[in-house]
Design an enzyme around this catalytic site. Structure first.
Site, PDB file in Angstrom:
ATOM      1  N   ARG A  71     -12.468  40.982 -14.397  1.00 48.39           N
ATOM      2  CA  ARG A  71     -11.137  41.231 -14.209  1.00 48.39           C
ATOM      3  C   ARG A  71     -10.683  42.600 -14.881  1.00 48.39           C
ATOM      4  NH1 ARG A  71      -7.803  37.100 -12.838  1.00 48.39           N
ATOM      5  NH2 ARG A  71      -9.030  35.168 -12.613  1.00 48.39           N
ATOM      6  N   MET A  96      -1.846  37.672  -5.567  1.00 48.59           N
ATOM      7  CA  MET A  96      -2.276  36.330  -6.002  1.00 48.59           C
ATOM      8  C   MET A  96      -3.385  36.366  -7.142  1.00 48.59           C
ATOM      9  SD  MET A  96      -0.148  34.392  -4.320  1.00 48.59           S
ATOM     10  CE  MET A  96      -0.517  32.780  -4.460  1.00 48.59           C
ATOM     11  N   ARG A  97      -3.352  37.524  -7.926  1.00 50.36           N
ATOM     12  CA  ARG A  97      -4.032  37.501  -9.098  1.00 50.36           C
ATOM     13  C   ARG A  97      -3.353  37.585 -10.268  1.00 50.36           C
ATOM     14  NH1 ARG A  97      -8.957  36.244  -7.755  1.00 50.36           N
ATOM     15  NH2 ARG A  97      -9.811  37.453  -9.261  1.00 50.36           N
ATOM     16  N   HIS A 115       8.521  34.752  -7.608  1.00 50.20           N
ATOM     17  CA  HIS A 115       7.679  33.448  -7.859  1.00 50.20           C
ATOM     18  C   HIS A 115       8.521  32.580  -6.877  1.00 50.20           C
ATOM     19  CE1 HIS A 115       4.796  30.371  -9.022  1.00 50.20           C
ATOM     20  NE2 HIS A 115       5.967  29.600  -9.215  1.00 50.20           N
ATOM     21  N   GLU A 148       1.841  38.149 -20.488  1.00 42.28           N
ATOM     22  CA  GLU A 148       0.371  37.870 -20.391  1.00 42.28           C
ATOM     23  C   GLU A 148       0.113  36.368 -20.172  1.00 42.28           C
ATOM     24  OE1 GLU A 148      -1.943  38.988 -23.790  1.00 42.28           O
ATOM     25  OE2 GLU A 148      -1.053  41.178 -23.714  1.00 42.28           O
ATOM     26  N   GLY A 149       1.082  35.561 -19.881  1.00 42.73           N
ATOM     27  CA  GLY A 149       1.122  34.264 -19.348  1.00 42.73           C
ATOM     28  C   GLY A 149       1.017  34.215 -18.102  1.00 42.73           C
ATOM     29  N   GLU A 180      14.073  34.776  -1.259  1.00 48.72           N
ATOM     30  CA  GLU A 180      13.180  35.596  -2.124  1.00 48.72           C
ATOM     31  C   GLU A 180      13.678  37.133  -1.642  1.00 48.72           C
ATOM     32  OE1 GLU A 180       9.218  35.089  -2.525  1.00 48.72           O
ATOM     33  OE2 GLU A 180       9.355  33.078  -2.066  1.00 48.72           O
TER      34      GLU A 180
HETATM   35  C1  GAR Z   1       5.967  34.515  -1.625  1.00 45.99           C
HETATM   36  O1  GAR Z   1       6.385  33.186  -1.398  1.00 45.99           O
HETATM   37  C2  GAR Z   1       5.767  34.930  -3.251  1.00 45.99           C
HETATM   38  O2  GAR Z   1       6.933  34.125  -4.120  1.00 45.99           O
HETATM   39  C3  GAR Z   1       4.466  34.049  -3.643  1.00 45.99           C
HETATM   40  O3  GAR Z   1       3.833  34.479  -2.478  1.00 45.99           O
HETATM   41  C4  GAR Z   1       4.652  34.648  -1.293  1.00 45.99           C
HETATM   42  C5  GAR Z   1       4.344  36.183  -0.524  1.00 45.99           C
HETATM   43  O4  GAR Z   1       5.084  36.175   0.570  1.00 45.99           O
HETATM   44  N1  GAR Z   1       4.072  34.426  -4.696  1.00 45.99           N
HETATM   45  C6  GAR Z   1       3.188  33.611  -5.522  1.00 45.99           C
HETATM   46  O5  GAR Z   1       3.260  32.659  -5.146  1.00 45.99           O
HETATM   47  C7  GAR Z   1       2.924  34.309  -6.931  1.00 45.99           C
HETATM   48  N2  GAR Z   1       2.362  33.192  -7.676  1.00 45.99           N
HETATM   49  P1  GAR Z   1       5.131  37.598   1.139  1.00 45.99           P
HETATM   50  O6  GAR Z   1       3.702  38.140   1.042  1.00 45.99           O
HETATM   51  O7  GAR Z   1       5.239  37.522   2.567  1.00 45.99           O
HETATM   52  O8  GAR Z   1       5.754  38.527   0.521  1.00 45.99           O
END
Ligand code: GAR
Length: 198
Positions: A71, A96-97, A115, A148-149, A180
């Site tokens: 990582r 998503m990392r 999120h 860091e969490g 969002e």
């Molecule tokens: C969004 O819902 C964002 O909040 C989520 O992924 C989606 C991305 O959509 N993120 C997570 O779950 C982070 N853990 P997008 O690629 O259309 O912006």
């Protein structure tokens, strides 16, 4: 703004469809957000987010996490790309990392995430399905500074979204995602307002 520098010099990390990236690009193009997207980096090739960057004339790059042994090595490459492009604030827009402490040290207090839940409820993956499984009647979305969490840093902005009896993970995800987009732009506007140009 066509100036040499924007208030927010952004690096956006993505893994998927990039609708939150699009919201940022649209707000910048529409003059609603004093920012410039310096670079978009995806850990996955072929995702729609990369097309969105290209369409907007923003440089983009694929850095595949599978190509790195650790990582730390992956994150080191991310940091080099972001710093090389002049990014000063990093936005995780569907990335998503989980980032390492080394990454966060390179951008102290300068990494924000969006999120799809009202944190601290439902951190981690599949937050919308977690909300449905728990039977909550209200969920939402959160923009927060990354520490860091996992999904634990200081909250910048939140918005509530109702859960309907007929919801599936898909319908709930769509209802949250619509919120969002404006929440993320609003949060970035707030950060821009706090900052001196340059
Ligand atoms: C969004 O819902 C964002 O909040 C989520 O992924 C989606 C991305 O959509 N993120 C997570 O779950 C982070 N853990 P997008 O690629 O259309 O912006």
């Amino acid at each position: 703004r066509g100036g040499l520098t924007a208030v927010l010099e952004l690096g956006v990390l993505v893994s998927g469809s990039g609708t939150n990236l699009q919201a940022i690009l649209d707000a910048v193009a529409g003059g609603e957000l004093d920012a410039r997207v310096r670079i978009v980096v995806s850990n996955k090739p072929g995702v729609l987010a990369l097309e969105r960057a290209e369409r907007a004339g923003v440089p983009s790059l694929v850095i595949r996490h599978q190509d790195f042994g650790t990582r730390e090595d992956f994150d080191h490459e991310l940091v080099s790309a972001l710093q090389g492009a002049g990014a000063r604030l990093v936005v995780l827009a569907g990335f998503m990392r989980v980032l390492t402490p080394g990454f966060l040290r390179a951008f102290p207090g300068r990494v924000v995430n969006i999120h799809p839940s009202l944190l601290p409820s439902f951190p981690g993956v599949r937050a919308q399905a977690q909300a449905l499984a728990h039977g909550v009647k209200v969920t939402g979305c959160t923009v927060h500074f990354v520490d860091e969490g996992v999904d634990t840093g200081p909250i910048i902005a939140q918005r509530a979204v109702p859960v309907l009896d007929a919801d599936t993970a898909t319908t709930l995800t769509t209802r949250i995602l619509e919120q969002e987009h404006s929440l993320l732009v609003e949060a970035l506007r707030r950060l821009a307002a706090r900052q001196e140009p340059g």
